[in-house]
Design an enzyme around this catalytic site. Sequence first.
Site, mmCIF file in Angstrom:
data_model
loop_
_atom_site.group_PDB
_atom_site.id
_atom_site.type_symbol
_atom_site.label_atom_id
_atom_site.label_comp_id
_atom_site.label_asym_id
_atom_site.label_seq_id
_atom_site.Cartn_x
_atom_site.Cartn_y
_atom_site.Cartn_z
ATOM 1 N N HIS A 18 0.839 -1.203 0.000
ATOM 2 C CA HIS A 18 0.000 0.000 0.000
ATOM 3 C C HIS A 18 0.879 1.260 0.000
ATOM 4 O O HIS A 18 0.633 2.217 -0.735
ATOM 5 C CB HIS A 18 -0.889 0.043 1.252
ATOM 6 C CG HIS A 18 -1.884 -1.077 1.360
ATOM 7 N ND1 HIS A 18 -2.035 -1.850 2.494
ATOM 8 C CD2 HIS A 18 -2.793 -1.551 0.476
ATOM 9 C CE1 HIS A 18 -3.000 -2.733 2.305
ATOM 10 N NE2 HIS A 18 -3.472 -2.586 1.090
ATOM 11 N N LYS A 42 -18.287 -5.889 9.621
ATOM 12 C CA LYS A 42 -17.092 -6.685 9.324
ATOM 13 C C LYS A 42 -16.124 -6.640 10.508
ATOM 14 O O LYS A 42 -15.806 -5.562 11.020
ATOM 15 C CB LYS A 42 -16.427 -6.075 8.073
ATOM 16 C CG LYS A 42 -15.474 -7.010 7.365
ATOM 17 C CD LYS A 42 -15.149 -6.426 5.985
ATOM 18 C CE LYS A 42 -13.729 -6.751 5.574
ATOM 19 N NZ LYS A 42 -13.334 -6.051 4.353
ATOM 20 N N ARG A 91 -2.099 -6.577 -8.142
ATOM 21 C CA ARG A 91 -1.014 -7.554 -7.965
ATOM 22 C C ARG A 91 -1.127 -8.709 -8.943
ATOM 23 O O ARG A 91 -0.148 -9.190 -9.473
ATOM 24 C CB ARG A 91 -1.050 -8.146 -6.541
ATOM 25 C CG ARG A 91 -0.638 -7.199 -5.472
ATOM 26 C CD ARG A 91 -1.160 -7.632 -4.130
ATOM 27 N NE ARG A 91 -2.609 -7.544 -4.096
ATOM 28 C CZ ARG A 91 -3.351 -7.745 -3.027
ATOM 29 N NH1 ARG A 91 -2.780 -8.106 -1.898
ATOM 30 N NH2 ARG A 91 -4.651 -7.619 -3.085
ATOM 31 N N SER A 129 -2.672 -8.054 3.135
ATOM 32 C CA SER A 129 -3.025 -7.801 4.535
ATOM 33 C C SER A 129 -3.454 -9.070 5.262
ATOM 34 O O SER A 129 -3.172 -9.229 6.450
ATOM 35 C CB SER A 129 -4.153 -6.765 4.622
ATOM 36 O OG SER A 129 -3.726 -5.548 4.095
HETATM 37 P P1 ADP Z 1 -9.867 -3.917 -0.038
HETATM 38 O O1 ADP Z 1 -10.410 -4.316 1.291
HETATM 39 O O2 ADP Z 1 -10.640 -2.830 -0.734
HETATM 40 O O3 ADP Z 1 -9.459 -5.051 -0.954
HETATM 41 P P2 ADP Z 1 -7.112 -3.541 0.747
HETATM 42 O O4 ADP Z 1 -6.814 -2.804 1.981
HETATM 43 O O5 ADP Z 1 -6.884 -5.018 0.776
HETATM 44 O O6 ADP Z 1 -8.562 -3.151 0.347
HETATM 45 O O7 ADP Z 1 -6.314 -2.931 -0.475
HETATM 46 C C1 ADP Z 1 -6.540 -1.616 -0.946
HETATM 47 C C2 ADP Z 1 -5.959 -1.465 -2.321
HETATM 48 O O8 ADP Z 1 -4.572 -1.757 -2.295
HETATM 49 C C3 ADP Z 1 -6.555 -2.433 -3.362
HETATM 50 O O9 ADP Z 1 -6.593 -1.772 -4.605
HETATM 51 C C4 ADP Z 1 -5.550 -3.558 -3.406
HETATM 52 O O10 ADP Z 1 -5.569 -4.224 -4.661
HETATM 53 C C5 ADP Z 1 -4.267 -2.770 -3.228
HETATM 54 N N1 ADP Z 1 -3.183 -3.588 -2.673
HETATM 55 C C6 ADP Z 1 -3.220 -4.426 -1.629
HETATM 56 N N2 ADP Z 1 -2.016 -5.002 -1.422
HETATM 57 C C7 ADP Z 1 -1.197 -4.521 -2.409
HETATM 58 C C8 ADP Z 1 0.177 -4.755 -2.774
HETATM 59 N N3 ADP Z 1 0.950 -5.617 -2.108
HETATM 60 N N4 ADP Z 1 0.657 -4.084 -3.846
HETATM 61 C C9 ADP Z 1 -0.123 -3.223 -4.543
HETATM 62 N N5 ADP Z 1 -1.423 -2.967 -4.263
HETATM 63 C C10 ADP Z 1 -1.951 -3.611 -3.204
#
Ligand code: ADP
Length: 159
Positions: A18, A42, A91, A129
């Site tokens: 992120h 959630k 990703r 995450s």
């Molecule tokens: P959500 O709950 O909306 O999926 P996340 O917190 O998991 O949100 O992720 C937010 C954004 O960051 C999403 O667009 C996700 O694809 C992107 N993201 C998550 N991990 C990575 C990573 N390792 N590299 C690039 N983008 C990421």
Amino acid sequence: MCRIAVFPGSFDPFTVGHESIVLRATGLFDNIIIGIGVNSTKNTFFTAAQRLTIIRKVFAGNDKVDVQTYDDLTIDFCRRVGAQYMLRGLRTSSDFEYEKSIAQVNQVMLPEVESVFMLTLPEHASVNSSVVREVLRYGGDISKFVPKSIRIQDYIVKS
Ligand code: ADP
């Protein structure tokens, strides 16, 4: 005109993947608002307040980046903060398929906000995450997966 992008997500927790997307995007936008989507139904590992504190610490001193929580539709949050862009990270091909359907629905509902996708760096492709949460649950070392500027472990409330 000031180019404002919202980077929405759960960020439970915020990872190096992120962080990298936000830092790379600061070259494209004047202002990036990290929107922590809060869904009361959630269960999350970190509370919304903890996630807000953590991410604000990561970007303390970076005046292009702002962090807020929201508990309604992401497009309504974008409208409220005056964003013209919605930033998402990709990703894998499954990320792409998932993001495509969301972006197309959002496009119908709020055409003035353009979705912008950034490919992750190869070294962050497997950072997510949910794996970080799993490692945290069992007391493993997550330092390589979360921003260097904070110790996320310090925010875990022991029950
Ligand atoms: P959500 O709950 O909306 O999926 P996340 O917190 O998991 O949100 O992720 C937010 C954004 O960051 C999403 O667009 C996700 O694809 C992107 N993201 C998550 N991990 C990575 C990573 N390792 N590299 C690039 N983008 C990421």
